[in-house]
Design an enzyme around this catalytic site. Structure first.
Site, short mmCIF file in Angstrom:
data_model
loop_
_atom_site.label_atom_id
_atom_site.label_comp_id
_atom_site.label_asym_id
_atom_site.label_seq_id
_atom_site.Cartn_x
_atom_site.Cartn_y
_atom_site.Cartn_z
N ASP A 251 1.10 14.82 -3.33
CA ASP A 251 -0.05 14.95 -4.68
C ASP A 251 -0.30 16.39 -4.72
OD1 ASP A 251 -0.74 12.86 -6.01
OD2 ASP A 251 -1.52 11.85 -4.23
N GLN B 194 -3.55 6.76 -3.16
CA GLN B 194 -4.06 6.54 -4.44
C GLN B 194 -5.64 6.13 -4.68
OE1 GLN B 194 -1.94 6.17 -7.01
NE2 GLN B 194 -3.55 5.89 -8.34
N LYS C 187 4.68 3.20 -9.51
CA LYS C 187 5.58 4.46 -8.71
C LYS C 187 6.50 3.61 -7.89
CE LYS C 187 1.03 7.06 -8.67
NZ LYS C 187 0.01 7.40 -8.27
#
Ligand code: GUN
Length: 297
Positions: free
Chosen positions: A120, A97, A53
């Site tokens: 997200d 994460q 990422k």
């Protein structure tokens, strides 16, 4: 039949190039697009994902801000960090994460992220908008337009891959294997929003093969190597592999028996190089969307 490969790397590159152009214009005008990535603990797979990422951020001109926390970080410390990032104008998107340690409540963490920074798409109100179809619609039709909400990264990446095949989703039988909040459930909603007949399978499904054989479009998001064998796939199906596993040979593989299923499917995604890069490209797109939302664009 030998399946055509749906090349996630190539499609992700195209999407990232569009994001990069827009980010460059923002940077040119003295702005900055920032993504905060929080990693709690030392899960090796998560470390690899976070590194990917960061690399995508560099490629797109987005500033990545990494917060590596030890696995014994208290929930209070995590919430304090999220609260500070919510208030920080340099941070447009916040990603925590997963998975993270059991003493930290995943649902509470997801809700703590500002709705304007929920790249997200894990907040319940964001998921609710997806459930009622209140988002930009077909994401591939207008990649660079502002969506009314964030798209969940992996399902949105899968939608782009299916669109790229040219196969019609409307009216098709779609089977999603896996019911996680990250992939399976939002995936089913997004396919339904495009008028598919959707079935979701999971660990209690009695006869998985009987259901998957009905699929014109089959998406597997379980995380078990060789779960989907050729006898479970209809001739000519579009087969999308969200799994990310290590096979007995130590190599990365998905949920699908790729060698055999690719002799039967019309289109198939490889692992690696299929869904993974698309997930990250959508994250870049969502971060740009977040910047626009926060700057009234
Ligand atoms: N872990 C696996 N996939 C994801 C994702 O899309 N977002 C976050 N935050 N964690 C993940």
């Amino acid at each position: 039949m030998t399946a055509k490969i749906l090349d996630g790397n190539a499609l992700a590159q195209k999407l990232k190039e569009q994001v990069t152009k827009e980010v460059e214009a923002i940077n040119h005008n003295g702005g900055d697009v920032g993504l905060a990535v929080i990693l709690i603990g030392d899960d090796p797979a998560s470390r690899i994902y976070v590194n990917h990422k960061k690399k995508d951020c560099v490629e797109c001109g987005i500033t990545s801000h990494e917060y590596q926390l030890s696995s014994d970080t208290s929930a209070e410390q995590v919430f304090e960090l999220i609260s500070n990032l919510n208030a920080n104008d340099a941070i447009n998107g916040i990603l925590i994460q997963q998975p993270f340690p059991a003493h930290i409540d995943v649902k509470a963490v997801n809700e703590a992220v500002s709705p304007l920074k929920d790249v997200d798409a894990f907040r319940t109100d964001t998921v609710g908008k997806i459930a009622i179809g209140n988002y930009g619609g077909n994401p591939s039709s207008e990649l660079s337009t502002l969506n009314s909400t964030f798209l969940p990264c992996t399902p949105a990446g899968v939608m782009e891959l299916i669109h790229s095949s040219g196969v019609s989703i409307s009216g098709s039988e779609c089977v999603v294997v896996g019911r996680s909040n990250i992939v399976g459930k939002p995936m089913a909603l997004m396919l339904l929003n495009e008028n598919a007949t959707v079935t979701v399978c999971h660990s209690r499904t009695r006869d998985l093969g009987e259901v998957t054989r009905r699929a014109d479009i089959l998406v597997s998001a379980v995380g078990r190597a060789n779960l989907i064998t050729a006898d479970m796939v209809k001739n000519g199906a579009v087969v999308i592999d969200v799994g990310m596993n290590r096979g007995a040979d130590g190599k990365l593989c998905g949920d699908i028996d790729y060698a055999k299923v690719s002799q039967k499917a019309s289109f198939i995604t490889p692992v690696p190089g299929g869904v993974g890069p698309m997930t990250r490209a959508i994250l870049m797109q969502n971060t740009l969307t977040a910047h626009k939302l926060q700057n009234g664009a």
